[in-house]
Design an enzyme around this catalytic site. Structure first.
Site, PDB file in Angstrom:
ATOM      1  N   ASP A  38      26.615 -32.028  20.646  1.00  0.00           N
ATOM      2  CA  ASP A  38      27.662 -32.239  19.618  1.00  0.00           C
ATOM      3  C   ASP A  38      28.929 -32.046  20.468  1.00  0.00           C
ATOM      4  O   ASP A  38      29.047 -32.220  21.503  1.00  0.00           O
ATOM      5  CB  ASP A  38      27.612 -31.234  18.586  1.00  0.00           C
ATOM      6  CG  ASP A  38      28.231 -31.619  17.260  1.00  0.00           C
ATOM      7  OD1 ASP A  38      27.815 -32.619  16.442  1.00  0.00           O
ATOM      8  OD2 ASP A  38      29.359 -31.109  17.105  1.00  0.00           O
ATOM      9  N   LYS A  85      21.544 -26.536  13.281  1.00  0.00           N
ATOM     10  CA  LYS A  85      22.559 -26.968  14.079  1.00  0.00           C
ATOM     11  C   LYS A  85      22.907 -25.528  14.834  1.00  0.00           C
ATOM     12  O   LYS A  85      22.540 -24.632  14.414  1.00  0.00           O
ATOM     13  CB  LYS A  85      23.853 -27.146  13.317  1.00  0.00           C
ATOM     14  CG  LYS A  85      25.060 -27.908  13.853  1.00  0.00           C
ATOM     15  CD  LYS A  85      24.651 -29.453  13.843  1.00  0.00           C
ATOM     16  CE  LYS A  85      25.682 -30.268  14.760  1.00  0.00           C
ATOM     17  NZ  LYS A  85      25.669 -31.642  14.569  1.00  0.00           N
TER      18      LYS A  85
END
Ligand code: GLU
Length: 457
Positions: A177, A137
Site C-alpha cells: 500500500d 489491513k
C-alpha cells in the site's frame, strides 16, 4: 435472553443510529474509521427492507468489530546506530469469505483508526472481486521517505519478526500500500521465509515477477481504476478516447492510471505529490515521471524542471482546479474535499474514479452525485489491485505463472463484473446511477450471507 427476543425488525434505522453512537464511543479518536462505517451504514436501509435477517442484532454489530487487532513494537537502528521505536499494526477484520487480505501501509499518518478504516473498506472491496478473500489491513507509522535501503531493510526485518506469527497463506495475506512497494515486499518476504523455513509464496502478494509475483500486479490498481471509469462513461454513451484527465499523486496507482489513460486515447495532464502539482498541456511524459519519482525518488517539481515549456509546477496547489473531463484521485484519504468537487463540477467533469482509498470526503461525494457526475467509489473502482493479488495467490497455489495477456484479460473481466454488479444493484434498490449505494450493498450482501450461514462466531 434468547437472541430472537432482542429483535427489532421494524426499527433498523433507530438501532443503526444508536449502533453508530456506540461505535464512536467505544472507538474514540478514530475519525477515519467512523467516516468509513457511517458511509456504508448510510446506504444499507434498502437492503434491510428486503432482507430483514440482515437487520437483526448481531450482523452489523459483528461486521464493524474486527475479528482480531494486533499492535506491536517495532524497534530498529538507523545507519548511525540510533535506535527508533515504531508501532506495527495488523487488523484482521473479517474472514467470512476467505483469508484476511489487504495491504501494509508505511506512513507517519498510520494509526489504529486509519488501519481500521482501510480494513473495513477492504472487506467490501474484496467481496466485490468475487475471488474468496476476506478483509484485513496493516502497517506502521514508519516513514520510508529519505531512509537508506539498509535502514528500510532493517525496519522490514524487525516488523516481520513479529508479524510472521500472525500470517500465512490460509490465514492472512498482506501486500503493499502507500510506502510499501517492491523493495519493502522483498525484504518482508525474505524475513518471513527465513524465520519460518517455508517457501510459502501465497503468504504475500505483490512479489517480484521472478520469485512468485504475478504479471500486471504493479499496474493493476491504476489500470483497474481507468477501466472502471471507462465502464461508467460507456453507460452514459461516452468513451475515454479524446478526454482530458486530471490525476493526483505520482505513486504506483497514479503512474499506471496515466499509462492506461494514454493507452485508451485519453490525455492525462497532471501529477502531484505532497508539495504541489504539475500540469503539462502536452500530456504527462510517463517515462520522465517514472524517472523522477521511481528512479530518482525526487519531488514532482523536478518533472517540470526537466520537461520545459509545456509543463508548469504549482507549489502547494491541488489538481482539482485544472479543467478536465475525468478525474482520478489516487493519493490518499480525504484529498478531494467540497471545494475541490465544486471546482471539478464548475469545469464540467463527467466522471470521478477513486484510485485511492476514501479520497473523496462525504460532502464532496454528495456534490459530485448531485451534479450528475458518475462517481466510482474506491471499494469498486480500485479493486483491481487486490483482484490481481488474488490471481497471484491462485498462480502460487498452482505453482504456475500466467502471461501478462491472460492476467490483463482477467483484470478487465473482473472490473467489468464489479462495475455491472454495482450498477445493477443500485438500480435494483432504487438508486439508479449511485455506485456508492450499489457497491456497498452488493459487497455487504455477499459478506452478510456468509456470516449468517457460518453461525455466531
Ligand atoms: N493496498 C491495496 C488495496 O488497497 C492492495 C491490497 C492487496 O493487494 O492485498 O486494495
Amino acid at each position: 435472553m434468547p437472541v430472537k427476543d432482542q429483535r427489532a425488525p421494524h426499527a433498523p434505522k433507530d438501532r443503526l443510529a444508536s449502533l453508530r453512537a456506540e461505535l464512536e464511543r467505544r472507538n474514540p479518536a478514530q475519525p477515519e474509521f467512523h467516516q468509513a462505517v457511517r458511509e456504508v451504514l448510510a446506504t444499507l436501509d434498502p437492503v434491510f427492507a428486503v432482507r430483514p435477517e440482515f437487520a437483526e442484532p448481531g450482523v452489523v454489530e459483528r461486521l464493524v468489530e474486527p475479528e482480531r487487532q494486533i499492535i506491536f513494537r517495532v524497534p530498529w537502528q538507523d545507519d548511525e546506530g540510533t535506535v527508533h521505536v515504531n508501532r506495527g499494526y495488523r487488523v484482521e477484520f473479517n474472514s467470512a469469505l476467505g483469508p484476511y487480505k489487504g495491504g501494509l501501509r508505511f506512513h507517519p499518518s498510520v494509526n489504529i483508526g486509519v488501519v481500521k478504516f482501510l480494513g473495513f473498506e477492504q472487506i467490501f472491496k474484496n467481496a466485490l472481486t468475487g475471488l474468496g478473500i476476506g478483509g484485513g489491513k496493516g502497517g506502521s507509522d514508519f516513514d520510508p521517505h529519505g531512509r537508506s535501503d539498509a535502514e528500510v531493510m532493517r525496519f522490514c526485518q524487525s516488523f516481520m519478526t513479529e508479524l510472521q506469527r500472525h500470517i500465512g497463506e490460509h490465514t492472512d495475506v498482506p501486500a503493499g500500500d502507500i510506502g510499501v512497494g517492491g523493495r519493502e515486499i522483498g525484504y518482508l518476504f525474505g524475513q518471513y521465509r527465513r524465520i519460518t523455513n517455508r517457501w510459502e509464496a501465497g503468504v504475500f502478494t505483490g512479489k517480484g515477477r521472478g520469485w512468485g509475483g504475478s504479471a500486471i500486479r504493479p499496474q493493476a490498481t491504476g489500470y483497474g481504476s481507468v477501466l472502471f471509469a471507462a465502464e461508467m462513461l460507456a453507460r452514459k454513451g461516452a468513451a475515454l478516447d479524446g478526454q482530458t484527465a486530471v490525476v493526483s499523486d505520482s505513486g504506483n496507482v497514479a503512474i499506471y492510471t496515466i499509462e492506461k489513460l494514454q493507452q485508451l486515447g485519453a490525455n492525462p495532464i497532471t501529477a502531484s505529490d505532497s508539495t504541489g502539482y504539475v500540469v503539462d498541456e502536452k500530456g504527462i511524459d510517463l517515462d520522465l515521471l517514472k524517472q523522477v519519482k521511481e528512479v530518482e525518488r525526487a519531488r514532482i517539481s523536478e518533472y517540470a524542471a526537466y520537461r520545459g515549456s509545456s509543463a508548469r509546477y504549482v507549489a502547494g496547489g491541488r489538481v482539482w482546479d485544472v479543467a478536465a473531463d475525468v478525474a482520478f484521485p489516487s493519493a490518499t484519504q480525504n484529498e478531494l474535499d467540497a471545494e475541490g468537487a465544486l471546482a471539478l463540477v464548475r469545469n464540467g467533469v463527467k466522471a470521478v474514479s477513486e484510485g485511492a482509498n476514501m479520497p473523496t470526503t462525504p460532502e464532496a461525494v454528495h456534490i459530485l452525485q448531485e451534479a450528475g457526475v458518475a462517481f466510482g467509489p474506491g471499494k469498486a473502482a480500485n479493486a483491481g489491485g487486490v483482484a490481481v493479488s488474488a490471481l497471484e495467490m491462485s498462480q502460487n497455489a498452482a505453482r504456475t505463472a500466467w502471461t501478462a495477456e491472460r492476467v490483463e484479460d482477467e483484470l478487465g473481466a473482473i472490473m467489468r463484473a464489479i462495475h455491472d454488479v454495482a450498477y445493477e444493484t443500485a438500480e435494483r434498490y432504487g438508486a439508479p446511477g449511485d455506485y456508492v449505494t450499489g457497491a456497498n450493498i452488493a459487497g455487504f450482501e455477499r459478506v452478510a450471507d456468509a456470516m449468517l450461514a457460518q453461525g455466531l462466531i
